[in-house]
Design a protein around this motif. Structure first.
Motif, PDB file in Angstrom:
ATOM      1  N   ALA A 149       3.185 -18.694  29.861  1.00 47.41           N
ATOM      2  CA  ALA A 149       4.412 -19.234  30.448  1.00 47.41           C
ATOM      3  C   ALA A 149       4.151 -19.820  31.828  1.00 47.41           C
ATOM      4  CB  ALA A 149       5.477 -18.140  30.526  1.00 47.41           C
ATOM      5  N   LEU A 150       3.265 -19.173  32.585  1.00 51.87           N
ATOM      6  CA  LEU A 150       2.940 -19.678  33.916  1.00 51.87           C
ATOM      7  C   LEU A 150       2.228 -21.027  33.830  1.00 51.87           C
ATOM      8  CD1 LEU A 150       1.751 -16.404  35.679  1.00 51.87           C
ATOM      9  CD2 LEU A 150       3.817 -17.711  36.181  1.00 51.87           C
ATOM     10  N   VAL A 151       1.337 -21.151  32.853  1.00 47.55           N
ATOM     11  CA  VAL A 151       0.643 -22.429  32.653  1.00 47.55           C
ATOM     12  C   VAL A 151       1.643 -23.516  32.277  1.00 47.55           C
ATOM     13  CG1 VAL A 151      -0.985 -23.661  31.168  1.00 47.55           C
ATOM     14  CG2 VAL A 151      -1.573 -21.391  32.061  1.00 47.55           C
ATOM     15  N   GLN A 152       2.587 -23.161  31.408  1.00 46.55           N
ATOM     16  CA  GLN A 152       3.616 -24.108  30.985  1.00 46.55           C
ATOM     17  C   GLN A 152       4.462 -24.562  32.172  1.00 46.55           C
ATOM     18  OE1 GLN A 152       3.788 -25.428  28.125  1.00 46.55           O
ATOM     19  NE2 GLN A 152       5.885 -26.036  27.601  1.00 46.55           N
ATOM     20  N   ARG A 153       4.822 -23.628  33.043  1.00 48.09           N
ATOM     21  CA  ARG A 153       5.619 -23.966  34.226  1.00 48.09           C
ATOM     22  C   ARG A 153       4.837 -24.893  35.157  1.00 48.09           C
ATOM     23  NH1 ARG A 153       7.752 -19.132  37.549  1.00 48.09           N
ATOM     24  NH2 ARG A 153       8.874 -20.838  38.588  1.00 48.09           N
ATOM     25  N   THR A 154       3.554 -24.594  35.327  1.00 47.81           N
ATOM     26  CA  THR A 154       2.719 -25.419  36.188  1.00 47.81           C
ATOM     27  C   THR A 154       2.617 -26.837  35.650  1.00 47.81           C
ATOM     28  OG1 THR A 154       1.408 -23.498  36.880  1.00 47.81           O
ATOM     29  CG2 THR A 154       0.423 -25.668  37.208  1.00 47.81           C
ATOM     30  N   ARG A 155       2.440 -26.968  34.331  1.00 46.68           N
ATOM     31  CA  ARG A 155       2.333 -28.297  33.721  1.00 46.68           C
ATOM     32  C   ARG A 155       3.633 -29.084  33.889  1.00 46.68           C
ATOM     33  NH1 ARG A 155       3.914 -30.613  29.225  1.00 46.68           N
ATOM     34  NH2 ARG A 155       4.655 -28.668  28.284  1.00 46.68           N
ATOM     35  N   LYS A 156       4.759 -28.437  33.623  1.00 50.10           N
ATOM     36  CA  LYS A 156       6.046 -29.122  33.745  1.00 50.10           C
ATOM     37  C   LYS A 156       6.305 -29.556  35.182  1.00 50.10           C
ATOM     38  CE  LYS A 156       8.435 -27.030  29.790  1.00 50.10           C
ATOM     39  NZ  LYS A 156       9.596 -26.211  29.345  1.00 50.10           N
ATOM     40  N   ARG A 157       5.955 -28.683  36.136  1.00 46.30           N
ATOM     41  CA  ARG A 157       6.161 -29.030  37.537  1.00 46.30           C
ATOM     42  C   ARG A 157       5.267 -30.196  37.947  1.00 46.30           C
ATOM     43  NH1 ARG A 157       6.166 -24.264  39.299  1.00 46.30           N
ATOM     44  NH2 ARG A 157       3.942 -24.061  39.755  1.00 46.30           N
ATOM     45  N   ALA A 158       4.026 -30.189  37.462  1.00 41.47           N
ATOM     46  CA  ALA A 158       3.105 -31.276  37.792  1.00 41.47           C
ATOM     47  C   ALA A 158       3.584 -32.593  37.189  1.00 41.47           C
ATOM     48  CB  ALA A 158       1.705 -30.936  37.284  1.00 41.47           C
ATOM     49  N   GLU A 159       4.060 -32.549  35.952  1.00 44.78           N
ATOM     50  CA  GLU A 159       4.562 -33.765  35.303  1.00 44.78           C
ATOM     51  C   GLU A 159       5.813 -34.286  36.015  1.00 44.78           C
ATOM     52  OE1 GLU A 159       3.032 -33.035  30.703  1.00 44.78           O
ATOM     53  OE2 GLU A 159       5.095 -32.535  31.286  1.00 44.78           O
ATOM     54  N   LYS A 160       6.680 -33.379  36.441  1.00 39.39           N
ATOM     55  CA  LYS A 160       7.886 -33.788  37.165  1.00 39.39           C
ATOM     56  C   LYS A 160       7.518 -34.467  38.478  1.00 39.39           C
ATOM     57  CE  LYS A 160      12.200 -31.988  39.112  1.00 39.39           C
ATOM     58  NZ  LYS A 160      13.044 -30.769  39.316  1.00 39.39           N
ATOM     59  N   LEU A 172      -2.360 -41.429  28.731  1.00 39.20           N
ATOM     60  CA  LEU A 172      -3.564 -41.042  29.467  1.00 39.20           C
ATOM     61  C   LEU A 172      -3.206 -40.152  30.650  1.00 39.20           C
ATOM     62  CD1 LEU A 172      -6.529 -41.141  30.314  1.00 39.20           C
ATOM     63  CD2 LEU A 172      -6.051 -43.336  31.429  1.00 39.20           C
ATOM     64  N   GLN A 173      -2.183 -40.502  31.381  1.00 36.34           N
ATOM     65  CA  GLN A 173      -1.780 -39.713  32.550  1.00 36.34           C
ATOM     66  C   GLN A 173      -1.292 -38.326  32.146  1.00 36.34           C
ATOM     67  OE1 GLN A 173       0.990 -42.572  34.046  1.00 36.34           O
ATOM     68  NE2 GLN A 173      -0.556 -43.693  35.224  1.00 36.34           N
ATOM     69  N   GLU A 174      -0.609 -38.240  31.032  1.00 32.21           N
ATOM     70  CA  GLU A 174      -0.174 -36.935  30.534  1.00 32.21           C
ATOM     71  C   GLU A 174      -1.382 -36.077  30.167  1.00 32.21           C
ATOM     72  OE1 GLU A 174       2.388 -37.906  27.333  1.00 32.21           O
ATOM     73  OE2 GLU A 174       4.165 -38.220  28.612  1.00 32.21           O
ATOM     74  N   ARG A 175      -2.399 -36.697  29.568  1.00 32.81           N
ATOM     75  CA  ARG A 175      -3.614 -35.952  29.215  1.00 32.81           C
ATOM     76  C   ARG A 175      -4.352 -35.489  30.474  1.00 32.81           C
ATOM     77  NH1 ARG A 175      -4.168 -40.128  25.359  1.00 32.81           N
ATOM     78  NH2 ARG A 175      -5.808 -41.138  26.596  1.00 32.81           N
ATOM     79  N   LEU A 176      -4.395 -36.325  31.483  1.00 34.08           N
ATOM     80  CA  LEU A 176      -5.059 -35.957  32.736  1.00 34.08           C
ATOM     81  C   LEU A 176      -4.394 -34.740  33.365  1.00 34.08           C
ATOM     82  CD1 LEU A 176      -5.639 -39.486  34.329  1.00 34.08           C
ATOM     83  CD2 LEU A 176      -7.403 -37.937  33.454  1.00 34.08           C
ATOM     84  N   ILE A 177      -3.080 -34.709  33.335  1.00 37.97           N
ATOM     85  CA  ILE A 177      -2.357 -33.579  33.919  1.00 37.97           C
ATOM     86  C   ILE A 177      -2.585 -32.316  33.107  1.00 37.97           C
ATOM     87  CG2 ILE A 177      -0.056 -32.664  34.396  1.00 37.97           C
ATOM     88  CD1 ILE A 177       0.772 -35.522  35.155  1.00 37.97           C
ATOM     89  N   ARG A 178      -2.556 -32.435  31.774  1.00 36.77           N
ATOM     90  CA  ARG A 178      -2.807 -31.265  30.931  1.00 36.77           C
ATOM     91  C   ARG A 178      -4.209 -30.725  31.168  1.00 36.77           C
ATOM     92  NH1 ARG A 178       0.035 -34.294  26.903  1.00 36.77           N
ATOM     93  NH2 ARG A 178      -1.945 -34.957  25.982  1.00 36.77           N
ATOM     94  N   SER A 179      -5.172 -31.617  31.333  1.00 35.17           N
ATOM     95  CA  SER A 179      -6.542 -31.194  31.604  1.00 35.17           C
ATOM     96  C   SER A 179      -6.631 -30.477  32.953  1.00 35.17           C
ATOM     97  CB  SER A 179      -7.469 -32.410  31.586  1.00 35.17           C
ATOM     98  OG  SER A 179      -8.789 -32.039  31.914  1.00 35.17           O
ATOM     99  N   TRP A 180      -5.935 -31.011  33.946  1.00 34.57           N
ATOM    100  CA  TRP A 180      -5.929 -30.393  35.277  1.00 34.57           C
ATOM    101  C   TRP A 180      -5.360 -28.979  35.226  1.00 34.57           C
ATOM    102  CZ3 TRP A 180      -1.404 -29.077  38.034  1.00 34.57           C
ATOM    103  CH2 TRP A 180      -1.621 -28.635  39.337  1.00 34.57           C
ATOM    104  N   VAL A 181      -4.296 -28.814  34.446  1.00 32.91           N
ATOM    105  CA  VAL A 181      -3.660 -27.494  34.345  1.00 32.91           C
ATOM    106  C   VAL A 181      -4.628 -26.468  33.765  1.00 32.91           C
ATOM    107  CG1 VAL A 181      -1.838 -26.182  33.181  1.00 32.91           C
ATOM    108  CG2 VAL A 181      -1.328 -28.416  34.189  1.00 32.91           C
ATOM    109  N   THR A 182      -5.429 -26.879  32.785  1.00 33.61           N
ATOM    110  CA  THR A 182      -6.375 -25.943  32.172  1.00 33.61           C
ATOM    111  C   THR A 182      -7.573 -25.667  33.083  1.00 33.61           C
ATOM    112  OG1 THR A 182      -7.549 -27.738  31.027  1.00 33.61           O
ATOM    113  CG2 THR A 182      -5.730 -26.673  29.850  1.00 33.61           C
ATOM    114  N   GLU A 183      -7.905 -26.612  33.956  1.00 40.62           N
ATOM    115  CA  GLU A 183      -9.053 -26.440  34.849  1.00 40.62           C
ATOM    116  C   GLU A 183      -8.744 -25.546  36.051  1.00 40.62           C
ATOM    117  OE1 GLU A 183     -10.442 -30.234  36.118  1.00 40.62           O
ATOM    118  OE2 GLU A 183     -10.818 -30.954  34.078  1.00 40.62           O
ATOM    119  N   ARG A 184      -7.524 -25.635  36.546  1.00 37.05           N
ATOM    120  CA  ARG A 184      -7.204 -24.905  37.771  1.00 37.05           C
ATOM    121  C   ARG A 184      -7.125 -23.405  37.507  1.00 37.05           C
ATOM    122  NH1 ARG A 184      -2.222 -23.261  38.966  1.00 37.05           N
ATOM    123  NH2 ARG A 184      -2.491 -23.762  41.174  1.00 37.05           N
TER     124      ARG A 184
END
Length: 289
Positions: A149-160, A172-184
Protein backbone atom coordinates in the motif's frame (compact mmCIF):
# COMPACT_ATOMS: atom_id res chain seq x y z
CA UNK A 1 13.91 17.64 10.67
CA UNK A 2 11.65 19.08 13.33
CA UNK A 3 12.22 22.46 14.89
CA UNK A 4 10.29 23.94 17.78
CA UNK A 5 9.10 27.48 18.38
CA UNK A 6 11.24 29.59 16.02
CA UNK A 7 12.54 26.51 14.27
CA UNK A 8 9.03 25.67 13.09
CA UNK A 9 8.86 29.11 11.50
CA UNK A 10 11.76 28.41 9.18
CA UNK A 11 10.26 25.32 7.70
CA UNK A 12 6.93 27.01 7.08
CA UNK A 13 8.45 30.10 5.50
CA UNK A 14 10.51 27.94 3.17
CA UNK A 15 7.46 25.97 2.15
CA UNK A 16 5.43 29.11 1.58
CA UNK A 17 8.22 30.71 -0.43
CA UNK A 18 8.03 27.87 -2.93
CA UNK A 19 4.29 28.33 -3.34
CA UNK A 20 2.96 30.16 -6.37
CA UNK A 21 0.34 31.90 -4.21
CA UNK A 22 1.53 35.44 -3.62
CA UNK A 23 -1.24 35.99 -1.09
CA UNK A 24 -0.05 33.02 0.97
CA UNK A 25 3.53 34.24 1.06
CA UNK A 26 2.63 37.84 1.89
CA UNK A 27 0.85 36.65 5.02
CA UNK A 28 3.37 33.93 5.85
CA UNK A 29 4.36 35.61 9.11
CA UNK A 30 0.76 35.47 10.36
CA UNK A 31 0.40 31.84 9.26
CA UNK A 32 3.59 30.93 11.09
CA UNK A 33 2.35 32.52 14.29
CA UNK A 34 -0.89 30.57 14.02
CA UNK A 35 1.14 27.39 13.61
CA UNK A 36 3.26 28.19 16.64
CA UNK A 37 0.11 28.32 18.74
CA UNK A 38 -0.37 24.63 18.00
CA UNK A 39 2.92 23.84 19.73
CA UNK A 40 3.29 26.14 22.70
CA UNK A 41 1.30 28.81 24.51
CA UNK A 42 3.38 31.97 24.84
CA UNK A 43 2.87 34.85 27.23
CA UNK A 44 2.30 38.38 25.92
CA UNK A 45 5.94 39.42 26.13
CA UNK A 46 7.12 36.26 24.38
CA UNK A 47 4.51 36.73 21.66
CA UNK A 48 5.78 40.24 20.98
CA UNK A 49 9.39 39.05 20.74
CA UNK A 50 8.47 36.15 18.49
CA UNK A 51 6.34 38.43 16.31
CA UNK A 52 9.29 40.81 15.88
CA UNK A 53 11.62 37.92 15.04
CA UNK A 54 9.28 36.34 12.49
CA UNK A 55 8.55 39.68 10.84
CA UNK A 56 12.28 40.41 10.54
CA UNK A 57 13.01 36.97 9.09
CA UNK A 58 10.09 37.27 6.67
CA UNK A 59 11.33 40.61 5.32
CA UNK A 60 14.89 39.32 4.99
CA UNK A 61 13.72 36.19 3.21
CA UNK A 62 11.52 38.11 0.79
CA UNK A 63 14.08 40.76 -0.14
CA UNK A 64 17.26 38.64 -0.07
CA UNK A 65 16.31 35.03 -0.73
CA UNK A 66 13.43 35.26 -3.20
CA UNK A 67 15.61 37.06 -5.79
CA UNK A 68 18.17 34.29 -5.37
CA UNK A 69 15.50 31.61 -5.88
CA UNK A 70 14.26 33.45 -8.97
CA UNK A 71 17.77 33.57 -10.40
CA UNK A 72 18.30 29.85 -9.85
CA UNK A 73 14.95 29.02 -11.42
CA UNK A 74 15.75 31.26 -14.39
CA UNK A 75 18.93 29.31 -15.04
CA UNK A 76 17.02 26.03 -14.75
CA UNK A 77 14.30 27.37 -17.03
CA UNK A 78 16.84 28.34 -19.71
CA UNK A 79 18.47 24.92 -19.53
CA UNK A 80 15.12 23.20 -20.03
CA UNK A 81 14.22 25.56 -22.87
CA UNK A 82 17.53 24.91 -24.66
CA UNK A 83 17.50 21.16 -23.86
CA UNK A 84 20.76 21.56 -21.93
CA UNK A 85 19.68 20.11 -18.59
CA UNK A 86 22.14 17.44 -17.46
CA UNK A 87 23.31 15.74 -14.28
CA UNK A 88 25.84 18.45 -13.46
CA UNK A 89 23.15 21.14 -13.73
CA UNK A 90 20.80 19.28 -11.41
CA UNK A 91 23.53 18.64 -8.86
CA UNK A 92 24.37 22.34 -8.96
CA UNK A 93 20.71 23.16 -8.23
CA UNK A 94 20.72 20.81 -5.25
CA UNK A 95 23.91 22.38 -3.92
CA UNK A 96 22.44 25.87 -4.23
CA UNK A 97 19.31 24.80 -2.37
CA UNK A 98 21.50 23.42 0.42
CA UNK A 99 23.44 26.69 0.59
CA UNK A 100 20.17 28.63 0.79
CA UNK A 101 18.99 26.36 3.62
CA UNK A 102 22.22 27.03 5.51
CA UNK A 103 21.71 30.77 5.07
CA UNK A 104 18.22 30.42 6.49
CA UNK A 105 19.54 28.55 9.52
CA UNK A 106 22.24 31.16 10.03
CA UNK A 107 19.57 33.85 9.95
CA UNK A 108 17.45 31.94 12.44
CA UNK A 109 20.26 31.09 14.86
CA UNK A 110 20.43 34.34 16.88
CA UNK A 111 16.65 34.34 17.39
CA UNK A 112 16.67 30.71 18.53
CA UNK A 113 19.52 31.39 20.96
CA UNK A 114 17.63 34.36 22.35
CA UNK A 115 14.09 33.00 22.52
CA UNK A 116 14.38 29.32 23.38
CA UNK A 117 16.11 29.90 26.75
CA UNK A 118 13.17 32.14 27.69
CA UNK A 119 10.75 29.22 27.70
CA UNK A 120 9.47 28.15 31.09
CA UNK A 121 9.63 24.54 32.26
CA UNK A 122 5.88 24.27 31.70
CA UNK A 123 6.24 25.56 28.13
CA UNK A 124 9.06 23.12 27.40
CA UNK A 125 6.88 20.28 28.68
CA UNK A 126 3.96 21.44 26.52
CA UNK A 127 6.18 21.82 23.47
CA UNK A 128 7.70 18.36 23.76
CA UNK A 129 4.31 16.81 24.41
CA UNK A 130 2.98 18.34 21.19
CA UNK A 131 5.99 17.17 19.20
CA UNK A 132 5.69 13.66 20.62
CA UNK A 133 1.98 13.60 19.81
CA UNK A 134 2.68 14.54 16.19
CA UNK A 135 5.35 11.86 16.06
CA UNK A 136 2.93 9.23 17.36
CA UNK A 137 0.30 10.32 14.83
CA UNK A 138 2.80 9.65 12.06
CA UNK A 139 3.65 6.27 13.58
CA UNK A 140 -0.02 5.37 13.70
CA UNK A 141 -0.55 6.49 10.11
CA UNK A 142 2.41 4.42 8.93
CA UNK A 143 1.07 1.35 10.73
CA UNK A 144 -2.18 1.57 8.75
CA UNK A 145 -0.47 0.57 5.50
CA UNK A 146 1.45 -2.52 4.49
CA UNK A 147 4.47 -2.30 2.19
CA UNK A 148 2.40 -2.80 -0.95
CA UNK A 149 0.00 0.00 0.00
CA UNK A 150 2.87 2.36 0.76
CA UNK A 151 4.40 1.68 -2.66
CA UNK A 152 1.02 2.33 -4.27
CA UNK A 153 0.68 5.64 -2.41
CA UNK A 154 4.17 6.69 -3.45
CA UNK A 155 3.45 5.89 -7.11
CA UNK A 156 0.16 7.79 -7.11
CA UNK A 157 1.75 10.80 -5.44
CA UNK A 158 4.63 10.79 -7.92
CA UNK A 159 2.25 10.55 -10.88
CA UNK A 160 0.11 13.38 -9.49
CA UNK A 161 3.17 15.60 -9.08
CA UNK A 162 4.36 14.77 -12.58
CA UNK A 163 0.96 15.56 -14.08
CA UNK A 164 0.90 18.92 -12.30
CA UNK A 165 4.04 19.81 -14.27
CA UNK A 166 3.63 17.87 -17.50
CA UNK A 167 -0.09 17.41 -17.97
CA UNK A 168 -1.11 14.05 -19.40
CA UNK A 169 1.74 11.55 -19.07
CA UNK A 170 2.96 9.41 -21.95
CA UNK A 171 3.20 5.61 -21.52
CA UNK A 172 7.00 5.96 -21.34
CA UNK A 173 6.77 8.52 -18.54
CA UNK A 174 4.39 6.30 -16.59
CA UNK A 175 6.86 3.42 -16.93
CA UNK A 176 9.73 5.63 -15.76
CA UNK A 177 7.81 6.57 -12.63
CA UNK A 178 6.84 2.96 -11.90
CA UNK A 179 10.48 1.95 -12.28
CA UNK A 180 11.57 4.75 -9.92
CA UNK A 181 9.08 3.60 -7.29
CA UNK A 182 10.51 0.07 -7.34
CA UNK A 183 14.11 1.34 -7.19
CA UNK A 184 13.74 3.70 -4.26
CA UNK A 185 14.12 2.49 -0.68
CA UNK A 186 11.21 3.13 1.73
CA UNK A 187 12.57 5.44 4.42
CA UNK A 188 9.58 6.76 6.34
CA UNK A 189 10.11 4.41 9.30
CA UNK A 190 13.81 5.29 9.34
CA UNK A 191 12.96 9.00 9.29
CA UNK A 192 10.58 8.54 12.21
CA UNK A 193 13.36 6.81 14.17
CA UNK A 194 15.65 9.73 13.36
CA UNK A 195 12.97 12.27 14.32
CA UNK A 196 12.54 10.60 17.69
CA UNK A 197 16.26 10.74 18.32
CA UNK A 198 16.37 14.39 17.22
CA UNK A 199 13.47 15.32 19.47
CA UNK A 200 14.97 13.49 22.42
CA UNK A 201 18.24 15.36 21.93
CA UNK A 202 16.34 18.61 21.49
CA UNK A 203 14.57 18.03 24.79
CA UNK A 204 17.92 17.38 26.49
CA UNK A 205 19.18 20.61 24.93
CA UNK A 206 16.26 22.59 26.32
CA UNK A 207 17.02 21.19 29.76
CA UNK A 208 20.39 23.00 29.67
CA UNK A 209 19.05 26.16 28.01
CA UNK A 210 20.34 28.37 30.85
CA UNK A 211 23.90 27.07 30.42
CA UNK A 212 24.78 29.34 27.50
CA UNK A 213 27.93 27.59 26.31
CA UNK A 214 26.58 24.05 26.40
CA UNK A 215 23.19 25.09 25.04
CA UNK A 216 24.72 26.96 22.11
CA UNK A 217 26.99 24.05 21.20
CA UNK A 218 24.20 21.50 21.37
CA UNK A 219 21.71 23.65 19.45
CA UNK A 220 24.28 24.32 16.72
CA UNK A 221 24.73 20.57 16.30
CA UNK A 222 20.96 20.03 16.02
CA UNK A 223 20.62 22.81 13.48
CA UNK A 224 23.74 22.45 11.34
CA UNK A 225 24.88 18.84 11.80
CA UNK A 226 21.75 16.79 12.48
CA UNK A 227 23.08 14.06 10.20
CA UNK A 228 25.11 12.94 13.21
CA UNK A 229 21.87 11.52 14.61
CA UNK A 230 20.94 9.58 11.47
CA UNK A 231 21.47 5.86 11.30
CA UNK A 232 23.89 4.54 8.71
CA UNK A 233 20.98 2.78 7.03
CA UNK A 234 19.04 6.04 6.69
CA UNK A 235 22.05 7.94 5.32
CA UNK A 236 22.72 5.26 2.71
CA UNK A 237 19.04 5.09 1.76
CA UNK A 238 18.85 8.86 1.34
CA UNK A 239 21.76 8.79 -1.07
CA UNK A 240 20.30 5.87 -3.03
CA UNK A 241 16.94 7.63 -3.35
CA UNK A 242 18.54 10.93 -4.33
CA UNK A 243 20.46 9.20 -7.11
CA UNK A 244 17.30 7.46 -8.32
CA UNK A 245 15.33 10.71 -8.29
CA UNK A 246 18.07 12.56 -10.14
CA UNK A 247 18.00 9.88 -12.82
CA UNK A 248 14.20 10.04 -13.04
CA UNK A 249 14.16 13.82 -13.49
CA UNK A 250 16.70 13.64 -16.29
CA UNK A 251 14.83 10.85 -18.07
CA UNK A 252 11.51 12.67 -17.75
CA UNK A 253 13.04 15.88 -19.09
CA UNK A 254 14.48 14.00 -22.06
CA UNK A 255 11.06 12.42 -22.72
CA UNK A 256 9.13 15.72 -22.82
CA UNK A 257 6.86 16.33 -25.77
CA UNK A 258 6.89 19.85 -27.22
CA UNK A 259 3.61 20.58 -25.51
CA UNK A 260 4.88 19.35 -22.17
CA UNK A 261 8.06 21.40 -22.46
CA UNK A 262 6.00 24.53 -23.08
CA UNK A 263 3.91 23.70 -20.01
CA UNK A 264 7.01 23.26 -17.83
CA UNK A 265 8.49 26.54 -19.08
CA UNK A 266 5.22 28.37 -18.43
CA UNK A 267 5.07 27.02 -14.90
CA UNK A 268 8.67 28.01 -14.19
CA UNK A 269 7.98 31.46 -15.64
CA UNK A 270 5.08 31.79 -13.22
CA UNK A 271 7.24 30.93 -10.21
CA UNK A 272 9.96 33.32 -11.34
CA UNK A 273 7.52 36.17 -11.88
CA UNK A 274 5.85 35.60 -8.51
CA UNK A 275 9.14 35.61 -6.65
CA UNK A 276 10.38 38.76 -8.32
CA UNK A 277 7.09 40.57 -7.74
CA UNK A 278 7.03 39.51 -4.10
CA UNK A 279 10.61 40.67 -3.55
CA UNK A 280 9.77 44.04 -5.10
CA UNK A 281 6.60 44.33 -3.03
CA UNK A 282 8.50 43.84 0.22
CA UNK A 283 11.30 46.19 -0.83
CA UNK A 284 8.80 48.94 -1.56
CA UNK A 285 6.89 48.24 1.64
CA UNK A 286 10.06 48.36 3.72
CA UNK A 287 10.75 46.57 7.01
CA UNK A 288 7.93 46.68 9.53
CA UNK A 289 8.37 48.97 12.47
Amino acid sequence: MRYAVMLVAVTLVLLLSACSSQLGYRFADTLVEWKLDDYVELNEQQEQRVDTAITSLHYWHATSELPFYAEQLQQLRDQVANKQLDEANLIAVYEQVFVAWQRMLNGLRPYALELLPDLTDAQVKQLMQKLNERQQEERDELAEYDDSALVQRTRKRAEKNARSWLGQLTPLQERLIRSWVTERIPTRALWLDYNEKWQSTFQETLMIRHDTERFTSQLDMLMFEPQQLRSEQLSESIQTNQDATLSLILKLEQSLTDRQRRRVLAKLDGYIEDMRELAEHFRQQGPAN
